[in-house]
Design a protein around this motif. Structure first.
Motif, short mmCIF file in Angstrom:
data_model
loop_
_atom_site.label_atom_id
_atom_site.label_comp_id
_atom_site.label_asym_id
_atom_site.label_seq_id
_atom_site.Cartn_x
_atom_site.Cartn_y
_atom_site.Cartn_z
N ASN A 78 -18.72 7.54 -1.06
CA ASN A 78 -18.13 6.26 -1.44
C ASN A 78 -17.36 5.62 -0.30
OD1 ASN A 78 -19.13 6.44 -4.05
ND2 ASN A 78 -17.33 7.53 -4.81
N SER A 79 -16.91 6.45 0.65
CA SER A 79 -16.10 5.95 1.75
C SER A 79 -16.92 5.47 2.94
CB SER A 79 -15.13 7.05 2.23
OG SER A 79 -15.86 8.19 2.65
N ASP A 80 -18.27 5.50 2.83
CA ASP A 80 -19.10 5.09 3.95
C ASP A 80 -18.82 3.64 4.31
OD1 ASP A 80 -22.05 6.96 2.91
OD2 ASP A 80 -20.38 7.51 4.20
N ASP A 81 -18.52 3.42 5.57
CA ASP A 81 -18.28 2.06 6.06
C ASP A 81 -19.48 1.50 6.79
OD1 ASP A 81 -15.65 1.97 5.09
OD2 ASP A 81 -14.93 3.06 6.85
N ALA A 82 -20.35 2.37 7.30
CA ALA A 82 -21.49 1.91 8.09
C ALA A 82 -22.52 1.25 7.20
CB ALA A 82 -22.10 3.09 8.84
N MET A 83 -23.28 0.35 7.80
CA MET A 83 -24.33 -0.37 7.08
C MET A 83 -25.58 0.50 6.97
SD MET A 83 -26.57 -3.65 8.29
CE MET A 83 -27.68 -2.58 9.22
N PHE A 84 -26.24 0.42 5.83
CA PHE A 84 -27.55 1.04 5.65
C PHE A 84 -28.43 0.04 4.93
CE2 PHE A 84 -30.76 3.53 3.41
CZ PHE A 84 -31.21 4.38 4.42
N ALA A 85 -29.53 -0.36 5.57
CA ALA A 85 -30.42 -1.36 4.98
C ALA A 85 -31.86 -0.95 5.20
CB ALA A 85 -30.15 -2.74 5.60
N LEU A 86 -32.72 -1.35 4.28
CA LEU A 86 -34.14 -1.08 4.36
C LEU A 86 -34.90 -2.39 4.20
CD1 LEU A 86 -34.20 2.05 2.01
CD2 LEU A 86 -34.40 2.08 4.51
N ALA A 87 -36.00 -2.53 4.94
CA ALA A 87 -36.76 -3.78 4.90
C ALA A 87 -38.24 -3.51 4.96
CB ALA A 87 -36.35 -4.69 6.06
N ASN A 88 -38.98 -4.27 4.20
CA ASN A 88 -40.44 -4.23 4.23
C ASN A 88 -40.91 -5.26 5.25
OD1 ASN A 88 -43.14 -5.38 2.26
ND2 ASN A 88 -43.09 -3.40 3.26
N ALA A 89 -41.26 -4.81 6.44
CA ALA A 89 -41.60 -5.73 7.53
C ALA A 89 -42.58 -5.06 8.47
CB ALA A 89 -40.34 -6.15 8.29
N SER A 90 -43.20 -5.90 9.31
CA SER A 90 -44.19 -5.41 10.27
C SER A 90 -43.54 -5.06 11.59
CB SER A 90 -45.27 -6.48 10.49
OG SER A 90 -46.12 -6.12 11.55
N ALA A 91 -44.01 -3.96 12.18
CA ALA A 91 -43.54 -3.57 13.50
C ALA A 91 -43.99 -4.54 14.58
CB ALA A 91 -44.03 -2.18 13.84
N LEU A 92 -44.97 -5.39 14.26
CA LEU A 92 -45.49 -6.36 15.23
C LEU A 92 -44.65 -7.63 15.29
CD1 LEU A 92 -49.26 -5.98 14.31
CD2 LEU A 92 -48.12 -5.06 16.33
N ALA A 93 -43.75 -7.81 14.33
CA ALA A 93 -42.90 -9.00 14.31
C ALA A 93 -41.57 -8.62 13.67
CB ALA A 93 -43.56 -10.14 13.54
N LEU A 94 -40.73 -7.94 14.43
CA LEU A 94 -39.47 -7.44 13.89
C LEU A 94 -38.50 -8.59 13.61
CD1 LEU A 94 -38.97 -4.36 16.26
CD2 LEU A 94 -39.77 -4.35 13.88
N PRO A 95 -37.87 -8.59 12.44
CA PRO A 95 -36.93 -9.66 12.07
C PRO A 95 -35.55 -9.44 12.70
CG PRO A 95 -37.09 -8.08 10.28
CD PRO A 95 -38.06 -7.61 11.35
N LEU A 96 -35.53 -9.33 14.02
CA LEU A 96 -34.30 -9.00 14.75
C LEU A 96 -34.21 -9.84 16.01
CD1 LEU A 96 -34.63 -5.13 14.40
CD2 LEU A 96 -32.81 -6.49 13.36
N ALA A 97 -32.99 -10.10 16.43
CA ALA A 97 -32.76 -10.90 17.64
C ALA A 97 -32.99 -10.06 18.89
CB ALA A 97 -31.33 -11.44 17.64
N ASP A 98 -33.23 -10.73 20.00
CA ASP A 98 -33.39 -10.06 21.28
C ASP A 98 -32.13 -9.27 21.63
OD1 ASP A 98 -35.68 -11.53 21.26
OD2 ASP A 98 -35.24 -12.71 23.05
N ASP A 99 -32.32 -8.09 22.23
CA ASP A 99 -31.21 -7.27 22.75
C ASP A 99 -30.13 -7.01 21.69
OD1 ASP A 99 -32.55 -7.52 25.18
OD2 ASP A 99 -31.30 -9.19 25.85
N SER A 100 -30.55 -6.79 20.44
CA SER A 100 -29.57 -6.67 19.35
C SER A 100 -29.32 -5.24 18.89
CB SER A 100 -30.04 -7.51 18.15
OG SER A 100 -31.31 -7.07 17.69
N LEU A 101 -30.04 -4.26 19.44
CA LEU A 101 -29.92 -2.90 18.95
C LEU A 101 -29.44 -1.95 20.05
CD1 LEU A 101 -33.28 -2.63 16.98
CD2 LEU A 101 -31.02 -3.06 16.03
N ASP A 102 -28.75 -0.90 19.61
CA ASP A 102 -28.30 0.14 20.54
C ASP A 102 -29.29 1.28 20.66
OD1 ASP A 102 -25.55 -0.90 21.13
OD2 ASP A 102 -25.33 -0.65 18.95
N ALA A 103 -30.11 1.49 19.63
CA ALA A 103 -31.06 2.61 19.65
C ALA A 103 -32.22 2.32 18.70
CB ALA A 103 -30.37 3.91 19.26
N VAL A 104 -33.39 2.83 19.05
CA VAL A 104 -34.59 2.70 18.21
C VAL A 104 -35.25 4.07 18.10
CG1 VAL A 104 -36.87 1.65 17.95
CG2 VAL A 104 -34.97 0.28 18.85
#
Length: 253
Positions: A78-104
């Protein structure tokens, strides 16, 4: 991989349930992590609950995403502060901005995708300079045995489209602006399991030998006995079912 329903991601860490070895892929609380092709969520859930990372899991399979959500719900605090999300999307067109992730994390995915180079380009786009990337694919020679034993193993919808050469794939990824800093084999004890599945493909659901080997794998993953842990550690460098490569995205100079 064959994962029992009772596994706990909280104690996963550097354990046989995880293809990604966090000893070589350190994640920090609050870092933004993508599990690309997350399947039923074994890496995504562990990265969130064990490492405290903000995690997005993406997959094309809705049933797998529902399983991932259910597994996360079983273990989250219940105390988890971090985000956890799941999405149905294609690896060929990721719904993410450029340079927006720390790890893949992209584990056991590229062999299923026709235009895998486009996926690697998308990963490069969304990963920040200096960010970490973990790629795993089936090791070539155990995979070739599976293909030789059973055409149905790979000639099914969503099956394996190719057998990767580790050297060539590593060179391709390096040529896209990444530097490989470590690699290893994983899941050596799973290779004979899949050879048996392929050898007895038509009766694999009822074959006694396959059932017994499955029990061995479940015992290994739940109890982590010294004998099987030692055996897999010795066999992984040359017989691991998966080959796992770790990269960081080069910083432009």
């Amino acid at each position: 991989m064959c994962v029992p329903a009772t596994w706990s991601p909280i104690t996963a860490g550097c354990c046989p349930l995880q293809t990604v070895d966090r000893c070589h892929f350190p994640l920090l609380p609050g870092q933004r992590v993508l599990d690309l092709g997350c399947g039923e969520g074994r890496h995504a859930v562990a990265a969130h609950l064990h490492d405290g990372a903000d995690v997005l899991g993406i997959d094309l399979s809705l049933p797998d995403l529902l399983t991932a959500r259910s597994r996360h719900g079983e273990f989250r605090r219940n105390s988890d502060d971090a985000m956890f999300a799941l999405a149905n999307a294609s690896a060929l067109a990721l719904p993410l901005a450029d340079d927006s992730l720390d790890a893949v994390i992209c584990s056991e995915v590229l062999e299923h995708i026709e235009d895998y180079r486009a996926v690697l380009q998308e990963i490069r786009r969304v990963l920040r300079p200096g960010g970490l990337l973990c790629i795993s694919v089936p090791r070539a020679w155990p995979e070739r045995i599976c293909w030789w034993l059973s055409r149905a193993y790979h000639d099914v919808p969503g099956g394996h489209l190719r057998i990767f050469s580790r050297r060539r794939l590593q060179a391709e990824i390096t040529g896209m602006g990444f530097a490989c800093y470590y690699r290893h084999g994983a899941h050596a004890l799973h290779a004979p399991y899949w050879w048996l599945q392929c050898l007895f493909w038509r009766t694999r659901g009822t074959n006694a030998l396959i059932r017994q080997y499955h029990r061995l794998l479940v015992w290994d993953m739940l109890d982590k006995p010294r004998v099987t842990r030692t055996l897999e550690r010795l066999l992984n460098p040359w017989m691991g079912k998966s080959v796992v490569m770790y990269f960081h995205k080069r910083v432009a100079t």
